[in-house]
Design a protein around this motif. Structure first.
Motif, PDB file in Angstrom:
ATOM      1  N   ARG A 158       0.835  -1.209   0.000  1.00  0.00           N
ATOM      2  CA  ARG A 158       0.000   0.000   0.000  1.00  0.00           C
ATOM      3  C   ARG A 158       0.862   1.249   0.000  1.00  0.00           C
ATOM      4  O   ARG A 158       0.633   2.195  -0.756  1.00  0.00           O
TER       5      ARG A 158
ATOM      6  N   LYS B 154       2.448   1.702  -3.503  1.00  0.00           N
ATOM      7  CA  LYS B 154       1.550   2.170  -4.557  1.00  0.00           C
ATOM      8  C   LYS B 154       1.130   3.624  -4.332  1.00  0.00           C
ATOM      9  O   LYS B 154       1.008   4.390  -5.291  1.00  0.00           O
ATOM     10  N   THR B 155       0.956   3.987  -3.068  1.00  0.00           N
ATOM     11  CA  THR B 155       0.629   5.381  -2.732  1.00  0.00           C
ATOM     12  C   THR B 155       1.699   6.336  -3.245  1.00  0.00           C
ATOM     13  O   THR B 155       1.422   7.480  -3.585  1.00  0.00           O
ATOM     14  N   MET B 156       2.922   5.852  -3.308  1.00  0.00           N
ATOM     15  CA  MET B 156       4.014   6.711  -3.756  1.00  0.00           C
ATOM     16  C   MET B 156       4.521   6.310  -5.142  1.00  0.00           C
ATOM     17  O   MET B 156       5.656   6.603  -5.510  1.00  0.00           O
ATOM     18  N   GLY B 157       3.645   5.641  -5.908  1.00  0.00           N
ATOM     19  CA  GLY B 157       3.942   5.431  -7.321  1.00  0.00           C
ATOM     20  C   GLY B 157       4.899   4.307  -7.638  1.00  0.00           C
ATOM     21  O   GLY B 157       5.390   4.203  -8.759  1.00  0.00           O
TER      22      GLY B 157
ATOM     23  N   ALA C 157      -3.279  -5.140   2.126  1.00  0.00           N
ATOM     24  CA  ALA C 157      -2.875  -4.435   0.905  1.00  0.00           C
ATOM     25  C   ALA C 157      -4.004  -3.572   0.371  1.00  0.00           C
ATOM     26  O   ALA C 157      -3.772  -2.603  -0.339  1.00  0.00           O
ATOM     27  N   SER C 158      -5.218  -3.948   0.695  1.00  0.00           N
ATOM     28  CA  SER C 158      -6.376  -3.130   0.301  1.00  0.00           C
ATOM     29  C   SER C 158      -6.356  -2.867  -1.212  1.00  0.00           C
ATOM     30  O   SER C 158      -6.248  -3.797  -2.002  1.00  0.00           O
ATOM     31  N   GLY C 159      -6.392  -1.614  -1.636  1.00  0.00           N
ATOM     32  CA  GLY C 159      -6.415  -1.322  -3.066  1.00  0.00           C
ATOM     33  C   GLY C 159      -5.078  -1.519  -3.766  1.00  0.00           C
ATOM     34  O   GLY C 159      -4.946  -1.208  -4.951  1.00  0.00           O
ATOM     35  N   ALA C 160      -4.100  -2.045  -3.060  1.00  0.00           N
ATOM     36  CA  ALA C 160      -2.782  -2.254  -3.670  1.00  0.00           C
ATOM     37  C   ALA C 160      -2.500  -3.736  -3.877  1.00  0.00           C
ATOM     38  O   ALA C 160      -1.353  -4.150  -3.963  1.00  0.00           O
TER      39      ALA C 160
ATOM     40  N   GLN D  64       6.322   1.295   8.416  1.00  0.00           N
ATOM     41  CA  GLN D  64       6.570   2.731   8.535  1.00  0.00           C
ATOM     42  C   GLN D  64       7.870   3.116   7.832  1.00  0.00           C
ATOM     43  O   GLN D  64       7.966   4.172   7.201  1.00  0.00           O
TER      44      GLN D  64
ATOM     45  N   GLN E 296       7.159   3.282   4.328  1.00  0.00           N
ATOM     46  CA  GLN E 296       6.398   4.505   4.055  1.00  0.00           C
ATOM     47  C   GLN E 296       7.321   5.712   3.938  1.00  0.00           C
ATOM     48  O   GLN E 296       7.182   6.531   3.032  1.00  0.00           O
TER      49      GLN E 296
END
Lengths: 267, 267
Positions: free
Chosen positions: B32, B35-38, B77-80, B175, B178
């Motif tokens: 996650r 993917k949030t950071m491309g 992972a949810s949407g990832a 983290q 992240q």
């Protein structure tokens, strides 16, 4: 080994404000993220789950009553419980901000407002400059689901957004706090000297010695036949100059070159 | 409104390697964060909890067998989930790294090695430069409890550490991923223009008009008696010049000044 560096005192002028947080776990996690990055001043605006002896419904916070957050906050805070215990609780956002000169509202990228939008890098740069001159700054995070209301954002004079994938952006409150506090610490001039030995830099003369040794042996083994020896040696030298070869590495190479010489002479 | 900017293609040359992760939840959370950071390229080295039809004990990964991670990874992972599904699984770290030119091992501050230590800011700068020239780079994270072994670190040619409070540092695997992925995205030149209207900048002449208006009214009301009018106006003008006053603000001020004039004239 040098002493570990000290966290700059001016960080105490930076407060993290959680505005109407819903989940006690996030409050604890935020405390941990803050302390990990040297921040200690937490403000909670009307946290939805303050438990008081009076009522299960979130009441107005009465400073005369002692308060405690739900157990979960303390559990999640782990070794950062002191941050929770020293947190300031207020009923409204203006109360949390009134002695600050800069207040940065964290907004999601989807919100489009006409106040200038900064990246964390930009916003934090200004925050640190302000904190260094002993003025109070705040970074304000909204509710997990709803963020900050328009009115709450207007209490702040800066807007920060964390950039990411425009098609998929999943960052919860605790993670956003982590990112901002990381950005703050990353902009501090924090020497890492205490973590590593100073590498032994070698002198020009020592590299001369190595190159001279290469030249000898390359000549001896016939590597320079039909090659431009000068150009090759110059080119090879760039490896050692550019990457800062260390004495131990020179020793290894020269030891090897010496052995080659010995071996050739034996034949 | 402009189109949102596109994630640079060169990000595909950056892989995140999780080396012997223990907790399926962290694998999902890492996906996650990526993917949030491309970022989309995830490598898993001998994840301890690969479930295969054969055995409950972590076996050697057999590429011919289909694998699936524990359910928890996919849930977290949810949407990832796509990142998980496209992940590359290998048995050893060298396999994950062999086509990379830069491999950065994430190490805790407590480890003191003689390889130069970079901050994420420094390390990522080099990673992006490398990715932009279409060469493969890796950021390597170790096991949640034990980090990377000395041997594993030696497979990497860079060391990165996340700086923080030397007395209290609590950053888990998810983290840390992240923070690093955030640092990567933060160094991309990513225009935020699509998020805000271009403010209407006002001209020199318009500010002249405002200052002239102030001058008139200040004179009329007697504000300049025993004061240096020129100095005051010059000083006030700096407010409007420095902060880039907007047309709407000028209109409000001048409307106010006009009203003051009207009111005075009435008397």
């Amino acid at each position: 080994m040098n002493k570990p560096p000290v966290i700059p005192k001016y960080l105490q002028h930076i407060r993290v404000v959680l505005c109407r947080p819903s989940h006690p776990a996030n409050i604890g996690a935020a405390a941990r993220a803050m302390k990990t990055m040297g921040l200690t001043r937490l403000y909670l605006v009307a946290p939805q789950l303050i438990a008081t002896p009076m009522t299960p419904n979130p009441p107005q916070y009465n400073p005369q009553q002692s308060f405690s957050l739900p157990e979960e906050s303390y559990t999640l805070a782990s070794g950062a419980v002191d941050v929770l215990e020293q947190a300031t609780i207020v009923n409204t956002l203006p109360e949390a901000l009134h002695d600050t000169v800069i207040s940065c509202a964290l907004t999601s990228r989807r919100r489009e407002l006409s106040v200038p939008l900064q990246t964390p890098r930009q916003g934090v740069s200004e925050i640190l400059a302000t904190a260094k001159s002993c003025q109070e700054c705040a970074i304000v995070f909204g509710n997990e689901r709803f963020g900050l209301s328009i009115e709450e954002s207007m209490n702040c004079n800066r807007l920060i957004t964390i950039n990411g994938n425009p098609d998929y952006f999943s960052l919860n409150l605790a993670q956003a706090v982590q990112v901002l506090t990381y950005e703050i610490f990353s902009q501090i001039d924090f020497s890492m000297e205490h973590l590593q030995e100073k590498t032994n830099m070698v002198t020009h003369k020592e590299i001369d010695g190595l190159m001279g040794h290469f030249a000898d042996v390359m000549q001896k083994v016939g590597f320079f036949e039909r090659r431009n020896s000068e150009r090759l040696l110059r080119r090879l030298r760039r490896l050692f100059d550019r990457n800062g070869v260390e004495r131990e590495e020179i020793d290894i190479l020269r030891g090897f070159l010496k052995t080659v010489t010995y071996r050739i002479n034996k034949n």
